[in-house]
Design an enzyme around this catalytic site. Structure first.
Site, mmCIF file in Angstrom:
data_model
loop_
_atom_site.group_PDB
_atom_site.id
_atom_site.type_symbol
_atom_site.label_atom_id
_atom_site.label_comp_id
_atom_site.label_asym_id
_atom_site.label_seq_id
_atom_site.Cartn_x
_atom_site.Cartn_y
_atom_site.Cartn_z
ATOM 1 N N TYR A 155 -0.126 8.349 -0.917
ATOM 2 C CA TYR A 155 1.313 8.503 -1.209
ATOM 3 C C TYR A 155 1.779 7.543 -2.326
ATOM 4 O O TYR A 155 2.205 7.986 -3.395
ATOM 5 C CB TYR A 155 2.082 8.270 0.092
ATOM 6 C CG TYR A 155 3.588 8.223 -0.039
ATOM 7 C CD1 TYR A 155 4.275 9.180 -0.777
ATOM 8 C CD2 TYR A 155 4.319 7.229 0.610
ATOM 9 C CE1 TYR A 155 5.661 9.139 -0.872
ATOM 10 C CE2 TYR A 155 5.697 7.192 0.531
ATOM 11 C CZ TYR A 155 6.361 8.144 -0.225
ATOM 12 O OH TYR A 155 7.729 8.101 -0.324
ATOM 13 N N ASP B 47 -15.722 4.870 -0.652
ATOM 14 C CA ASP B 47 -15.090 3.918 0.270
ATOM 15 C C ASP B 47 -15.169 2.519 -0.359
ATOM 16 O O ASP B 47 -16.210 2.144 -0.903
ATOM 17 C CB ASP B 47 -15.842 3.947 1.607
ATOM 18 C CG ASP B 47 -15.073 3.249 2.700
ATOM 19 O OD1 ASP B 47 -14.642 3.914 3.651
ATOM 20 O OD2 ASP B 47 -14.885 2.007 2.597
ATOM 21 N N SER C 25 3.161 -5.881 2.639
ATOM 22 C CA SER C 25 4.225 -5.235 3.393
ATOM 23 C C SER C 25 5.177 -6.293 3.917
ATOM 24 O O SER C 25 4.760 -7.419 4.227
ATOM 25 C CB SER C 25 3.577 -4.488 4.563
ATOM 26 O OG SER C 25 4.552 -4.133 5.497
ATOM 27 N N TYR D 81 -2.443 -3.833 12.314
ATOM 28 C CA TYR D 81 -2.134 -3.456 10.917
ATOM 29 C C TYR D 81 -1.411 -4.599 10.208
ATOM 30 O O TYR D 81 -1.808 -5.035 9.130
ATOM 31 C CB TYR D 81 -1.268 -2.181 10.887
ATOM 32 C CG TYR D 81 -0.677 -1.937 9.509
ATOM 33 C CD1 TYR D 81 -1.473 -1.471 8.467
ATOM 34 C CD2 TYR D 81 0.664 -2.214 9.237
ATOM 35 C CE1 TYR D 81 -0.940 -1.289 7.204
ATOM 36 C CE2 TYR D 81 1.212 -2.033 7.982
ATOM 37 C CZ TYR D 81 0.400 -1.568 6.963
ATOM 38 O OH TYR D 81 0.927 -1.393 5.696
ATOM 39 N N LYS E 82 -2.707 -7.141 6.985
ATOM 40 C CA LYS E 82 -2.026 -7.401 5.703
ATOM 41 C C LYS E 82 -1.845 -8.901 5.515
ATOM 42 O O LYS E 82 -2.046 -9.442 4.423
ATOM 43 C CB LYS E 82 -0.656 -6.700 5.673
ATOM 44 C CG LYS E 82 -0.747 -5.195 5.625
ATOM 45 C CD LYS E 82 -0.986 -4.706 4.222
ATOM 46 C CE LYS E 82 -1.909 -3.527 4.168
ATOM 47 N NZ LYS E 82 -2.220 -3.024 2.839
HETATM 48 P P1 NAD Z 1 -1.775 6.481 2.147
HETATM 49 O O1 NAD Z 1 -2.563 6.613 3.413
HETATM 50 O O2 NAD Z 1 -1.001 7.647 1.695
HETATM 51 O O3 NAD Z 1 -2.737 6.026 0.965
HETATM 52 C C1 NAD Z 1 -3.879 5.212 1.170
HETATM 53 C C2 NAD Z 1 -5.054 5.882 0.480
HETATM 54 O O4 NAD Z 1 -6.203 5.036 0.655
HETATM 55 C C3 NAD Z 1 -5.392 7.234 1.086
HETATM 56 O O5 NAD Z 1 -5.516 8.193 0.040
HETATM 57 C C4 NAD Z 1 -6.740 7.021 1.802
HETATM 58 O O6 NAD Z 1 -7.546 8.168 1.723
HETATM 59 C C5 NAD Z 1 -7.314 5.848 1.029
HETATM 60 N N1 NAD Z 1 -8.197 4.970 1.813
HETATM 61 C C6 NAD Z 1 -7.995 4.495 3.065
HETATM 62 N N2 NAD Z 1 -9.040 3.702 3.420
HETATM 63 C C7 NAD Z 1 -9.894 3.690 2.370
HETATM 64 C C8 NAD Z 1 -11.150 3.060 2.128
HETATM 65 N N3 NAD Z 1 -11.746 2.300 3.055
HETATM 66 N N4 NAD Z 1 -11.758 3.268 0.944
HETATM 67 C C9 NAD Z 1 -11.180 4.048 -0.012
HETATM 68 N N5 NAD Z 1 -10.003 4.674 0.168
HETATM 69 C C10 NAD Z 1 -9.359 4.490 1.340
HETATM 70 O O7 NAD Z 1 -0.839 5.203 2.326
HETATM 71 P P2 NAD Z 1 0.367 4.691 1.409
HETATM 72 O O8 NAD Z 1 1.621 4.870 2.160
HETATM 73 O O9 NAD Z 1 0.228 5.237 0.042
HETATM 74 O O10 NAD Z 1 0.045 3.131 1.410
HETATM 75 C C11 NAD Z 1 -0.645 2.511 0.351
HETATM 76 C C12 NAD Z 1 -0.721 1.026 0.625
HETATM 77 O O11 NAD Z 1 0.587 0.497 0.773
HETATM 78 C C13 NAD Z 1 -1.469 0.651 1.885
HETATM 79 O O12 NAD Z 1 -2.224 -0.514 1.630
HETATM 80 C C14 NAD Z 1 -0.368 0.355 2.877
HETATM 81 O O13 NAD Z 1 -0.773 -0.563 3.861
HETATM 82 C C15 NAD Z 1 0.686 -0.252 1.969
HETATM 83 N N6 NAD Z 1 2.042 -0.142 2.501
HETATM 84 C C16 NAD Z 1 2.558 1.098 2.802
HETATM 85 C C17 NAD Z 1 3.833 1.203 3.325
HETATM 86 C C18 NAD Z 1 4.424 2.542 3.702
HETATM 87 O O14 NAD Z 1 5.422 2.563 4.434
HETATM 88 N N7 NAD Z 1 3.890 3.660 3.215
HETATM 89 C C19 NAD Z 1 4.610 0.061 3.520
HETATM 90 C C20 NAD Z 1 4.066 -1.177 3.185
HETATM 91 C C21 NAD Z 1 2.771 -1.261 2.676
HETATM 92 N N1 UFG Z 2 12.630 5.583 13.723
HETATM 93 C C1 UFG Z 2 13.231 6.460 14.627
HETATM 94 N N2 UFG Z 2 12.573 7.609 14.910
HETATM 95 C C2 UFG Z 2 11.382 7.944 14.366
HETATM 96 C C3 UFG Z 2 10.791 7.049 13.435
HETATM 97 C C4 UFG Z 2 11.448 5.872 13.162
HETATM 98 O O1 UFG Z 2 14.301 6.189 15.147
HETATM 99 O O2 UFG Z 2 10.838 9.023 14.683
HETATM 100 C C5 UFG Z 2 13.353 4.338 13.384
HETATM 101 C C6 UFG Z 2 12.577 3.097 13.756
HETATM 102 O O3 UFG Z 2 12.829 2.714 15.085
HETATM 103 C C7 UFG Z 2 13.108 2.110 12.707
HETATM 104 C C8 UFG Z 2 13.380 2.984 11.495
HETATM 105 O O4 UFG Z 2 13.498 4.312 11.985
HETATM 106 O O5 UFG Z 2 14.316 1.558 13.158
HETATM 107 C C9 UFG Z 2 12.262 2.941 10.447
HETATM 108 O O6 UFG Z 2 11.034 3.228 11.093
HETATM 109 P P1 UFG Z 2 9.718 3.566 10.248
HETATM 110 O O7 UFG Z 2 8.633 3.884 11.214
HETATM 111 O O8 UFG Z 2 10.022 4.577 9.217
HETATM 112 O O9 UFG Z 2 9.439 2.205 9.472
HETATM 113 P P2 UFG Z 2 9.100 0.755 9.994
HETATM 114 O O10 UFG Z 2 10.135 -0.149 9.395
HETATM 115 O O11 UFG Z 2 8.945 0.701 11.462
HETATM 116 O O12 UFG Z 2 7.658 0.474 9.374
HETATM 117 C C10 UFG Z 2 7.296 0.927 8.061
HETATM 118 C C11 UFG Z 2 5.809 1.224 8.003
HETATM 119 C C12 UFG Z 2 5.007 -0.027 8.065
HETATM 120 C C13 UFG Z 2 5.470 -0.960 7.025
HETATM 121 C C14 UFG Z 2 6.938 -1.228 7.190
HETATM 122 C C15 UFG Z 2 7.443 -2.111 6.103
HETATM 123 O O13 UFG Z 2 5.433 2.064 9.063
HETATM 124 O O14 UFG Z 2 3.669 0.270 7.780
HETATM 125 O O15 UFG Z 2 7.653 -0.006 7.121
HETATM 126 O O16 UFG Z 2 7.067 -1.628 4.875
HETATM 127 F F1 UFG Z 2 4.787 -2.114 7.125
#
Ligand code: NAD
Ligand code: UFG
Length: 366
Positions: A22, A82, A148, A174, A178
């Protein structure tokens, strides 16, 4: 195909791990769209496709990257690999003149990490360690890391600034993975002054590319709020469960700092520029957020306005591990990166809806 070499010299390349996912895919397209700044760079993606859709086993590139090539009319290099495969990674460093690495690859589902801690520590910590080792072997020391706001745990104060303690009150493997990776990279930067690491602490990324052709494509039932709301609006899911309305927030529901994924991607582009600054070594953590928090109920209303659809919901109990509220202090990102989020909540909802309504099943067309 963009030529790999420019005369006798290899073109510089940016390696993007997890670039088919993403945030990675939005960063890749943002880099490719910056014709003037990055036209001289190759973009190289490695991804093991554990969370990225591939149309068929014999397809050379996952769907997100195929769409990006189509939208930008540019080619990128892809390795289905990977990051724990040190030999495979080494081949990538042999094949390209890697200048810096943006490291997205990780497992990211908070709930799943509680059930599968070893898988999360393996992928996220061992994976990052392996990548760092290979980078060092090839003398590549510039890294942008996907961190994060989770690393802050339960906020002791708001807004969350980068000086807020990290690693305390973390509730999931998780989040700890991080935090541990940040600590590992801090130690590395102390041990060797060549390293330049920028750890970008994302708040809550949402939204999609303006084209509506790439976006968040969660497998199974979404864990996060925005994709869940979008799937309710499109009719794939019946109703949203709002996890708790008894928090000490304006309307009792959880408050988060939602940030448009393209703003987030642009933050990475700005971070790359910091590497060009003289003397910018060591470990730097920078928040990427907007500085504004919205409640769950505010998100539902905003999405209904943007999509013209009703989002039925019911209030249920709190989700374990959730905090009441968080939002970022964004002054460091303004100062250091010269970056600020410019897209509004309405943009986030409209762009999510454009992607969701054009692709009800995500990248899978069935
Ligand atoms: P995502 O799952 O869409 O993207 C991660 C990609 O990494 C995927 O395409 C997956 O196939 C690949 N991947 C996973 N493990 C792998 C491995 N061992 N080797 C090679 N490829 C691998 O997730 P995203 O939402 O795009 O998140 C990207 C990064 O941002 C992650 O490190 C995640 O922890 C961090 N992050 C995401 C969020 C969020 O809310 N989406 C918030 C904070 C931090
Ligand atoms: N929520 C609901 N219903 C749902 C999903 C979420 O009410 O079905 C609420 C949660 O309780 C929270 C808010 O919506 O209050 C946001 O929840 P998310 O799950 O969308 O996001 P979080 O803040 O819990 O966590 C996300 C990612 C983590 C990341 C973090 C900060 O899941 O990986 O944001 O970047 F680390």
């Amino acid at each position: 195909m963009t030529p790999l070499t420019n005369g006798d010299t290899m073109r510089p390349a940016i390696l993007v791990t997890g670039g088919a996912g993403y945030i990675g895919s939005h960063t890749v397209i943002t880099l490719l769209e910056r014709e003037e700044e990055y036209s001289n760079y190759d973009i190289v993606v490695v991804d093991n496709l554990s969370n990225a859709y591939n149309r068929a086993p014999n397809e050379k590139k996952p769907e997100s990257l195929r769409v990006i090539e189509d939208l930008t009319n540019k080619n990128l290099h892809f390795y289905p690999l990977d990051i724990r495969d040190a030999e495979g990674l080494s081949r990538v460093f042999e094949n390209h003149n890697i200048d810096c690495v943006i490291h997205f690859a990780a497992l990211k589902a908070v709930g799943e990490s509680v059930d599968k801690p070893l898988e999360y520590y393996q992928a996220n910590i061992t994976g990052t360690g392996t990548l760092l080792e290979v980078m060092r072997k090839y003398g590549v020391y510039k890294l942008i890391y996907s961190s994060s706001c989770t690393v802050y745990g339960e906020p002791e104060r708001l807004p969350l600034d980068e000086g807020h303690p990290t690693g305390r009150t973390l509730t999931s493997p998780y989040g700890r993975s991080k935090y541990f990776c940040e600590e590992m990279m801090k130690d590395l930067c102390t041990s060797d002054k060549n390293w330049m690491v920028i750890s970008l602490r994302y708040f809550n990324p949402v939204g999609a590319h303006i084209s509506g052709r790439i976006g968040e494509d969660p497998s199974g039932i979404p864990n996060n709020l925005m994709p869940y709301i979008a799937q309710v609006a499109i009719g794939r899911l019946n109703e949203l469960k709002v996890f708790g309305n008894d928090y000490k927030t304006s309307d009792g529901t959880g408050v988060r700092d939602y940030i448009h994924v393209v703003d987030l991607a642009e933050g990475h582009v700005k971070a790359i520029k910091l590497f060009q600054q003289h003397g910018f070594g060591g470990f730097h953590a920078i928040n990427l957020g907007t500085g504004t928090g919205y409640s769950v109920l505010e998100m539902i209303s905003a999405f209904e306005r943007a999509s013209g659809r009703k989002v039925p919901y019911k209030i249920v109990g709190r989700r374990s591990g959730d905090i009441a509220a968080n939002y970022a202090d964004v002054s460091l990102s303004h100062r250091l990166l010269g970056w600020r989020a410019i897209r509004t909540l309405d943009d986030m909802c409209k762009d999510t809806w454009r992607w969701q309504s054009a692709n009800p099943n995500g990248f899978k067309k069935v």
